[in-house]
Design a protein around this motif. Structure first.
Motif, PDB file in Angstrom:
ATOM      1  N   GLU A 236      43.624  43.985  36.848  1.00 58.61           N
ATOM      2  CA  GLU A 236      44.432  45.198  36.944  1.00 58.61           C
ATOM      3  C   GLU A 236      43.569  46.349  37.431  1.00 58.61           C
ATOM      4  O   GLU A 236      42.588  46.706  36.784  1.00 58.61           O
ATOM      5  CB  GLU A 236      45.056  45.532  35.585  1.00 58.61           C
ATOM      6  CG  GLU A 236      45.855  46.832  35.541  1.00 58.61           C
ATOM      7  CD  GLU A 236      47.018  46.826  36.506  1.00 58.61           C
ATOM      8  OE1 GLU A 236      47.973  46.067  36.307  1.00 58.61           O
ATOM      9  OE2 GLU A 236      46.974  47.610  37.497  1.00 58.61           O
ATOM     10  N   THR A 237      43.940  46.884  38.627  1.00 59.97           N
ATOM     11  CA  THR A 237      43.344  48.127  39.116  1.00 59.97           C
ATOM     12  C   THR A 237      41.823  48.050  39.317  1.00 59.97           C
ATOM     13  O   THR A 237      41.131  49.051  39.250  1.00 59.97           O
ATOM     14  CB  THR A 237      43.699  49.304  38.160  1.00 59.97           C
ATOM     15  OG1 THR A 237      45.091  49.243  37.850  1.00 59.97           O
ATOM     16  CG2 THR A 237      43.452  50.657  38.784  1.00 59.97           C
ATOM     17  N   SER A 273      50.423  48.589  44.259  1.00 57.77           N
ATOM     18  CA  SER A 273      50.886  48.775  42.874  1.00 57.77           C
ATOM     19  C   SER A 273      51.140  47.413  42.247  1.00 57.77           C
ATOM     20  O   SER A 273      51.298  46.413  42.950  1.00 57.77           O
ATOM     21  CB  SER A 273      52.165  49.608  42.842  1.00 57.77           C
ATOM     22  OG  SER A 273      53.242  48.846  43.325  1.00 57.77           O
ATOM     23  N   THR A 274      51.184  47.400  40.918  1.00 58.35           N
ATOM     24  CA  THR A 274      51.395  46.149  40.196  1.00 58.35           C
ATOM     25  C   THR A 274      52.740  45.527  40.566  1.00 58.35           C
ATOM     26  O   THR A 274      52.824  44.323  40.853  1.00 58.35           O
ATOM     27  CB  THR A 274      51.352  46.416  38.679  1.00 58.35           C
ATOM     28  OG1 THR A 274      50.169  47.161  38.392  1.00 58.35           O
ATOM     29  CG2 THR A 274      51.333  45.126  37.881  1.00 58.35           C
ATOM     30  N   ASP A 447      45.084  43.012  41.233  1.00 62.45           N
ATOM     31  CA  ASP A 447      46.359  43.236  41.925  1.00 62.45           C
ATOM     32  C   ASP A 447      46.254  44.299  43.015  1.00 62.45           C
ATOM     33  O   ASP A 447      46.935  44.241  44.023  1.00 62.45           O
ATOM     34  CB  ASP A 447      47.488  43.543  40.924  1.00 62.45           C
ATOM     35  CG  ASP A 447      47.231  44.755  40.046  1.00 62.45           C
ATOM     36  OD1 ASP A 447      46.078  45.250  40.017  1.00 62.45           O
ATOM     37  OD2 ASP A 447      48.170  45.206  39.382  1.00 62.45           O
ATOM     38  N   HIS A 448      45.381  45.286  42.803  1.00 62.77           N
ATOM     39  CA  HIS A 448      45.157  46.362  43.779  1.00 62.77           C
ATOM     40  C   HIS A 448      43.946  47.126  43.297  1.00 62.77           C
ATOM     41  O   HIS A 448      43.458  46.870  42.195  1.00 62.77           O
ATOM     42  CB  HIS A 448      46.374  47.286  43.880  1.00 62.77           C
ATOM     43  CG  HIS A 448      46.825  47.762  42.537  1.00 62.77           C
ATOM     44  ND1 HIS A 448      46.164  48.747  41.842  1.00 62.77           N
ATOM     45  CD2 HIS A 448      47.812  47.342  41.709  1.00 62.77           C
ATOM     46  CE1 HIS A 448      46.731  48.917  40.668  1.00 62.77           C
ATOM     47  NE2 HIS A 448      47.732  48.056  40.545  1.00 62.77           N
TER      48      HIS A 448
HETATM   49 ZN    ZN Z   1      48.328  47.103  38.845  1.00 66.24          ZN
END
Ligand code: ZN
Length: 544
Positions: A236-237, A273-274, A447-448
């Motif tokens: 995540e991120t 974005s997720t 994810d990004h």
């Molecule tokens: Zn995300």
């Protein structure tokens, strides 16, 4: 009768629009002045921009404001605009369709993470106060006919002024609309109103469709006697350039650096974005033919693996699987009921605690486990790791980035990466412990990425074409147990691709290859391992 104190509808629209333009469009006008600096020759144009967007906003509001709707409409717009102004001014975030979707999917915890005193002040002064004013104002009672005539007059005058401005400054506006399209994202409230209406029409036009089945011919290669155990960690991120594995100067991967991993250095995410990336990662659709509704209504790699007999499990310490795990066993780890490792929040490591039991309770068939991390979810990076992982100090201990230095923000963010580094090393340990029974492997892909203040940008979610690499370049790591059959995986080939431009598009087909699933939808060119036993390989070769 206090008729003298009552105001007309037009007056209320004019005054509300003026308020919106003056106080909730700071980000927009900053952007405009960034492109057209405040010098003598630009001043007339800059004033015209203010008037033009004033007129356009007033026209749009006029269309929604009538005798009984004017107060609720203006109050809702003022409140939403105060929130929007806060996010645009604080993080340079924009409210587009994807962001609306993110907001609708945001849970309480994420909302609390974003909460701040500054946000309260924005909403109070730019939303609540003017709303109270609107609420208290008495509106002149007039006949429907008179109200309609004055509405037409108002729209007529505003339209004439707009046309005159566009004509007078046509050279400027030609380049303004063509070359600086991204400025429009910051027009408050027009842009978010457009985004909401687009989102609503799209959701309305695409009701629940029956699930599209794919790879109906899929089956595991008859020659595959070994059991595969693959754990896929959805990051995540996490941005690629903050991994020391990718050359980052701070040592953020102290544990992974010592393990025999394969680190890919040039990998792009599907979205920023997720809600965009996660469904895309597991879908047969690539970034180029991304279609949110098609992806939602089409089977993904988890469905295919489950169909061919793989034991599939999704554990989630993030907001949700975004629809990916709708048809497979799923467990929420953001609650202490399931996650034994919760302090100020539930930790990613908690997802590993009972995994050995799960593996042991499935004596036959391959196993695919997806672990959806909390990772580096912002802006409260300092909450994303247990105290023991606070290696870089001082850290930013608030979601108010303007009260922290860039270094403090980056320190908190990097500590969260260190925790991910630890988490991944624990996953590899678990996989190693099972490598006598399985061909085991780890997949890790974020994810990004995330903006950390470069060019005034924070967080993520910008439209792909304008998003910086910080939001698009992601860490991507594989690890294979020694038991992974060297006949099946060509390690030399795999390692030769570490610097090749890759993307989330490669995930779907690489997983098909690793599980030795034969199906006509398999594309060898997207499979990083180019699984050689596939009967569909030879077809590809013959067709060259
Ligand atoms: Zn995300």
């Amino acid at each position: 009768m206090m008729l003298t104190d009552s105001k007309s509808q037009s007056w209320l629209i004019i005054i509300s629009t003026l308020f919106l333009m003056l106080f909730t469009n700071v980000a927009f006008f900053k952007g405009v002045v960034g492109v057209y600096p405040f010098v003598l020759e630009n001043i007339a144009f800059l004033i015209s921009v203010f008037i033009l967007f004033y007129c356009l906003t007033a026209i749009i509001l006029s269309l929604f404001c009538y005798r009984y709707t004017i107060k609720p409409v203006l109050i809702i717009i003022l409140l939403l605009s105060s929130f929007t102004a806060y996010f645009m001014d604080s993080y340079s975030s924009i409210i587009d369709e994807t962001m609306i979707e993110n907001i609708l999917q945001t849970n309480m915890q994420e909302a609390i993470d974003l909460f701040s005193i500054k946000q309260v002040l924005y909403v109070f002064f730019l939303g609540v106060l003017p709303s109270l004013f609107i609420y208290k104002t008495t509106i002149t009672k007039t006949s429907l006919l008179r109200a309609t005539i004055s509405k037409i007059k108002l729209i007529g005058v505003l339209t004439m002024i707009s046309v005159a401005i566009l004509w007078l400054f046509s050279d400027y506006y030609f380049s303004f609309f063509r070359e600086h399209r991204s400025l429009r994202y910051y027009i408050n409230p027009v842009y978010y109103m457009m985004s909401i209406s687009k989102y609503a029409t799209r959701s309305y036009r695409h009701p629940e469709l029956p699930l599209q089945k794919i790879a109906t011919d899929a089956e595991i290669s008859s020659g595959d006697d070994d059991r595969e155990l693959i754990i896929f960690v959805i990051g995540e991120t996490a941005r690629a350039d903050h991994f020391s594995l990718n050359g980052y100067k701070k040592k953020t991967n102290p544990l992974l650096e010592k393990l025999n991993i394969i680190n890919f250095t040039n990998v792009s995410s599907c979205g920023t974005s997720t809600a965009h990336s996660v469904p895309c990662m597991f879908s047969i659709y690539t970034r180029d033919n991304y279609d949110k509704n098609k992806i939602k209504n089409t089977e993904n790699i988890l469905d295919i693996l489950q169909k061919v007999g793989v034991n599939v499990l999704w554990l989630d310490n993030n907001s949700s699987s975004k629809g990916v795990a709708d048809r497979v066993p799923y467990q929420d780890f953001r609650t202490a009921e399931n996650n034994p490792l919760c302090d100020i929040e539930c930790r990613d490591e908690g997802m590993l605690v009972n995994l050995q039991d799960y593996i042991d309770s499935h004596p036959t068939g391959d196993i695919f486990i997806a672990l959806h991390q909390m990772g580096n979810h912002g802006p409260a990076y300092y909450k994303r790791y247990p105290k023991a992982f606070e290696k870089f100090t001082p850290t930013c201990k608030t979601n108010q980035f303007e009260s922290c230095s860039k270094q403090q923000i980056s320190n908190a963010y990097d500590n969260a990466i260190i925790y991910t580094d630890y988490f991944l090393s624990k996953v590899i340990e678990l996989l190693k412990n099972n490598s006598n029974k399985f061909e085991s492997a780890l997949f890790y892909a974020s994810d990004h990425g995330e903006s950390l203040g470069e060019n005034g940008l924070y967080l993520h979610g910008l439209p792909y074409m304008m998003a910086p690499d910080a939001q698009k370049k992601i860490p991507f790591i594989l690890w294979f147990s020694e038991s992974f059959d060297a006949d099946d995986i060509n390690m030399h080939l795999l390692k030769s691709k570490v610097n090749t431009p890759l993307s989330h598009d490669n995930i779907f087909h690489t997983l098909l290859g690793l599980f030795e699933v034969n199906t006509h939808v398999y594309e060898k060119t997207l499979d990083l391992t180019e699984y050689k036993n596939s009967p569909h390989n030879s077809n590809t070769d013959d067709n060259r």
